[in-house]
Design a protein around this motif. Structure first.
Motif, PDB file in Angstrom:
ATOM      1  N   UNK A   1       7.151  -2.120  11.190  1.00 56.19           N
ATOM      2  CA  UNK A   1       8.345  -2.198  12.032  1.00 56.19           C
ATOM      3  C   UNK A   1       9.537  -2.777  11.272  1.00 56.19           C
ATOM      4  N   UNK A   2       9.274  -3.406  10.120  1.00 58.14           N
ATOM      5  CA  UNK A   2      10.336  -4.088   9.380  1.00 58.14           C
ATOM      6  C   UNK A   2       9.981  -4.053   7.901  1.00 58.14           C
ATOM      7  N   UNK A   3      10.906  -3.531   7.071  1.00 59.34           N
ATOM      8  CA  UNK A   3      10.649  -3.359   5.642  1.00 59.34           C
ATOM      9  C   UNK A   3      11.771  -4.042   4.866  1.00 59.34           C
ATOM     10  N   UNK A   4      11.403  -4.816   3.846  1.00 57.75           N
ATOM     11  CA  UNK A   4      12.381  -5.642   3.151  1.00 57.75           C
ATOM     12  C   UNK A   4      12.212  -5.567   1.640  1.00 57.75           C
ATOM     13  N   UNK A   5      13.288  -5.921   0.944  1.00 63.08           N
ATOM     14  CA  UNK A   5      13.270  -5.928  -0.517  1.00 63.08           C
ATOM     15  C   UNK A   5      14.079  -7.106  -1.037  1.00 63.08           C
ATOM     16  N   UNK A   6      13.642  -7.674  -2.144  1.00 63.40           N
ATOM     17  CA  UNK A   6      14.355  -8.798  -2.761  1.00 63.40           C
ATOM     18  C   UNK A   6      13.979  -8.865  -4.232  1.00 63.40           C
ATOM     19  N   UNK A   7      14.746  -9.638  -4.976  1.00 62.04           N
ATOM     20  CA  UNK A   7      14.462  -9.832  -6.399  1.00 62.04           C
ATOM     21  C   UNK A   7      15.561  -9.276  -7.286  1.00 62.04           C
ATOM     22  N   UNK A   8      16.147  -8.173  -6.855  1.00 63.44           N
ATOM     23  CA  UNK A   8      17.247  -7.528  -7.556  1.00 63.44           C
ATOM     24  C   UNK A   8      17.845  -6.497  -6.608  1.00 63.44           C
ATOM     25  N   UNK A   9      19.043  -6.003  -6.876  1.00 64.94           N
ATOM     26  CA  UNK A   9      19.643  -5.010  -5.973  1.00 64.94           C
ATOM     27  C   UNK A   9      18.828  -3.717  -5.926  1.00 64.94           C
ATOM     28  N   UNK A  10      18.779  -3.136  -4.743  1.00 63.19           N
ATOM     29  CA  UNK A  10      18.056  -1.879  -4.548  1.00 63.19           C
ATOM     30  C   UNK A  10      19.062  -0.735  -4.450  1.00 63.19           C
ATOM     31  N   UNK A  11      18.781   0.342  -5.172  1.00 62.53           N
ATOM     32  CA  UNK A  11      19.681   1.492  -5.177  1.00 62.53           C
ATOM     33  C   UNK A  11      19.851   2.059  -3.767  1.00 62.53           C
ATOM     34  N   UNK A  12      21.072   2.342  -3.350  1.00 61.93           N
ATOM     35  CA  UNK A  12      21.300   2.960  -2.034  1.00 61.93           C
ATOM     36  C   UNK A  12      20.532   4.268  -1.865  1.00 61.93           C
ATOM     37  N   UNK A  13      20.356   5.006  -2.976  1.00 61.90           N
ATOM     38  CA  UNK A  13      19.640   6.279  -2.911  1.00 61.90           C
ATOM     39  C   UNK A  13      18.183   6.067  -2.488  1.00 61.90           C
ATOM     40  N   UNK A  14      17.587   4.961  -2.958  1.00 58.16           N
ATOM     41  CA  UNK A  14      16.195   4.663  -2.606  1.00 58.16           C
ATOM     42  C   UNK A  14      16.101   4.298  -1.124  1.00 58.16           C
ATOM     43  N   UNK A  15      17.061   3.514  -0.654  1.00 59.15           N
ATOM     44  CA  UNK A  15      17.094   3.126   0.763  1.00 59.15           C
ATOM     45  C   UNK A  15      17.174   4.366   1.656  1.00 59.15           C
ATOM     46  N   UNK A  16      18.057   5.289   1.284  1.00 55.60           N
ATOM     47  CA  UNK A  16      18.238   6.502   2.084  1.00 55.60           C
ATOM     48  C   UNK A  16      17.007   7.399   2.033  1.00 55.60           C
ATOM     49  N   UNK A  17      16.403   7.514   0.860  1.00 54.36           N
ATOM     50  CA  UNK A  17      15.206   8.347   0.721  1.00 54.36           C
ATOM     51  C   UNK A  17      14.063   7.787   1.555  1.00 54.36           C
TER      52      UNK A  17
END
Length: 630
Positions: A392-408
């Motif tokens: 229900x909730x997905x998160x990322x941290x440690x370094x910036x995540x590419x917007x393309x990956x978020x959209x995919x």
């Protein structure tokens, strides 16, 4: 229908079919209360009523989701299970009182008591552990309470560790890692975690700098410890936690001691200001710095757990971080357990995207947090065969995540990935919280309890649209969760405080709506696949090879890892090179043998000289810019 729906939502795997969509078990009374509208009213009525309970930025998506009869889960992901649905209101009313005396054990004991009284309202364990061999373990808060008491008695009575002394912990994702964390809290000892990738040189430096009196590790790391133990005068005891029943000369055997240890232990009294852990964090010009956190650090992770991870007591949270880093303290210990959540752990020697997807398909993991590298690898796989509906909730941290990956990920899984930003020196500082409209590429907005600003090098606040340093306001009130300083390094501690601010060392800008956008690190630290690597550490290892006269390590772009270490190497004038490619491989292996393998340069380029300042300092920024301009 309403009673049936609510009952199904409360079941572990309950599902309700509705208008060609599906509603899975949801998290917290807040969800169930809002879902009553769905069962009582038509879609048209739901759209109007629910719109009053969501932020303005969510109205359009909400109406569109209802209108198209898509899975209701698709718009519920915009709702906070903990009730943080109004960003400004949540920040305004945030309060965190720190008592004079506090020990995080009090939080764990409270959840154990709630569990015992049936007030936790879930059958999920506190720790759910699996490994690649199919072994599975579930511990309740009560189990952890009793087992940690045994470990605490071993520390005090056998290892002879006293309150305030440092215990170095180097274990992989095994259940005992969590027991040591709790045992150190119970005994008032200072935990200093390290990754299992450390080698003799790294371990020696950490043991000496931290003045550790005890080290706890397994059979894979013990030989490296033995190579340097005689050079660490403060070290009094070595405790072996073997996963295969091994014993080792000169080491205490945890397995045998645990069988005889008592479950009767009195937790020491600690002040909130007492030290509780030390994290080593990589620096630019020297060896890793020692970050000291106090007992109040655990309490401050309510910011991480409630507001960003959005955890409740019925969530099952999986964080993939290595146990040697502060992110594990964040998301694999303090933040989930302050919320009473279940911590899910997969013990594996190496990340495998297919294996991870199979686990997400098989187990009811509700919240998942991983480094950007992991998401980049996951989207390379065919996701169609896997059922990820429990998320229900997905998160990322440690370094910036590419917007393309978020959209995919959003297109293929149906969830957005919410980013978070913080440091070993802090708890969560900034995040794309569920109550905020998603701006891919943005760090989100400052976390409750923290006044984050963009400032210049002297600590003067800058307006929207201006690039500057990310600063945390520390005057007149110092926020809870901010480190006390770098141990035995007053100069570096003083250097990060300018005016009313602590400077994180990262560069960013803030837009007109208050969203922060990461630009670059202010130093030369390299972040590769979630690991922070100081160039000095790489260069120090390279210089030990006879072929190397001088070197400079910088970041270089990489499609999967985000960035990797590249070393520019000036060869020694008297060294004869027969094959440059063979020498490059030799240097890579050399670094892997000298220091932690994750630090080795994946790229090497031989050069005649390095760019330097007038005073002779290497201008890594020129080399780094050259890499990223390619």
């Amino acid at each position: 229908m309403l009673k049936v729906g609510k009952r199904l939502l409360q079941l572990h795997h309950g599902k309700v079919q509705l208008h060609h969509g599906k509603v899975q078990r949801h998290y917290g009374q807040f969800y169930i209360n809002n879902l009553e509208f769905i069962f009582k009213r038509s879609l048209k009525e739901c759209s109007k009523i629910l719109a009053t309970r969501f932020s303005i930025g969510q109205h359009s998506a909400l109406r569109k989701s209802l209108k198209s009869h898509q899975p209701i889960r698709s718009f519920l992901t915009a709702v906070s299970a903990t009730g943080f649905n109004d960003y400004e209101l949540g920040r305004k009313h945030f309060e965190l009182e720190i008592p004079e005396y506090f020990n995080f054990v009090e939080v764990l004991d409270e959840w154990a008591q709630k569990e015992k009284n049936g007030e936790r309202k879930t059958r999920n364990p506190a720790l759910w552990w699996i490994n690649d061999e199919g072994k599975e373990l579930k511990w309740t808060f009560q189990d952890i309470q009793s087992k940690a008491k045994r470990f605490a008695n071993i520390l005090e009575q056998v290892c002879r560790v006293n309150k305030g002394e440092v215990v170095m912990l180097i274990l992989p994702r095994v259940p005992e890692w969590w027991l040591v964390n709790v045992a150190c809290l119970r005994t008032g000892t200072v935990l200093c975690p390290g990754t299992t990738l450390l080698r003799a040189k790294d371990i020696k430096q950490r043991l000496q700098d931290a003045k550790a009196t005890c080290i706890i590790t397994d059979e894979s790391v013990a030989p490296f410890v033995d190579q340097v133990a005689d050079e660490c005068p403060e070290l009094r005891s070595k405790l072996l936690v073997s996963q295969v029943g091994q014993t080792r000369i000169g080491w205490l055997d945890y397995r045998g001691l645990n069988e005889e240890a008592s479950e009767d232990h009195k937790c020491v009294s600690c002040k909130s200001s007492d030290p509780t852990c030390i994290f080593f964090t990589s620096g630019t010009t020297g060896l890793p710095k020692m970050v000291e956190q106090t007992q109040s650090y655990g309490l401050a992770h309510v910011i991480t757990g409630r507001y960003w991870l959005d955890l409740t007591s019925i969530d099952i949270h999986w964080n993939t971080s290595d146990t040697g880093w502060a992110k594990s303290a964040w998301s694999s210990f303090y933040a989930p357990w302050i919320q009473g959540s279940c911590i899910f752990v997969h013990h594996t020697p190496k990340f495998d995207p297919c294996k991870t997807l199979k686990i997400l398909d098989k187990y009811p993991v509700s919240t998942f947090c991983a480094a950007p590298t992991i998401f980049r690898m996951l989207i390379q796989e065919d996701l169609q065969p896997y059922n990820l509906d429990s998320l229900r909730h997905v998160l990322s941290a440690g370094e910036p995540l590419n917007p393309e990956v978020i959209e995919e990920w959003r297109k293929r899984v149906g969830h957005v990935i919410r980013e978070g930003y913080g440091q070993s020196e802090t708890v969560l500082l900034c995040g794309s919280f569920r109550c905020l409209p998603l701006k891919p590429g943005s760090m989100g907005k400052p976390a409750p309890g923290y006044d984050l600003c963009i400032v210049d090098g002297e600590g003067n606040e800058l307006g929207p649209g201006h690039e500057g340093d990310i600063g945390i306001r520390v005057k007149p009130n110092r926020p809870v969760g901010l480190f006390t300083g770098y141990i035995n390094d007053p100069e570096r501690t003083a250097a990060v405080f300018k005016g009313d601010f602590y400077l994180t060392g990262d560069r960013a800008m803030k837009d007109e709506e208050g969203f922060f956008w990461f630009l670059a690190r202010g130093d030369d630290v390299i972040t590769s696949a979630g690991y922070r690597i100081g160039p000095f550490e790489v260069e120090s290892a390279l210089i030990e090879h006879p072929a190397v006269a001088e070197s400079a390590a910088v970041s270089s772009p990489d499609k999967i890892r985000g960035e990797v270490v590249k070393a520019y190497v000036v060869l020694a004038s008297n060294y004869e090179v027969k094959d440059e490619e063979n020498l490059k491989e030799e240097l890579k292996k050399h670094v892997q043998n000298i220091t932690a393998p994750y630090k080795y340069p994946r790229k090497i380029e031989f050069v005649k000289s390095l760019p330097k300042t007038v005073s002779g300092k290497i201008r890594r920024i020129d080399l780094r810019n050259n890499e990223w301009a390619k």
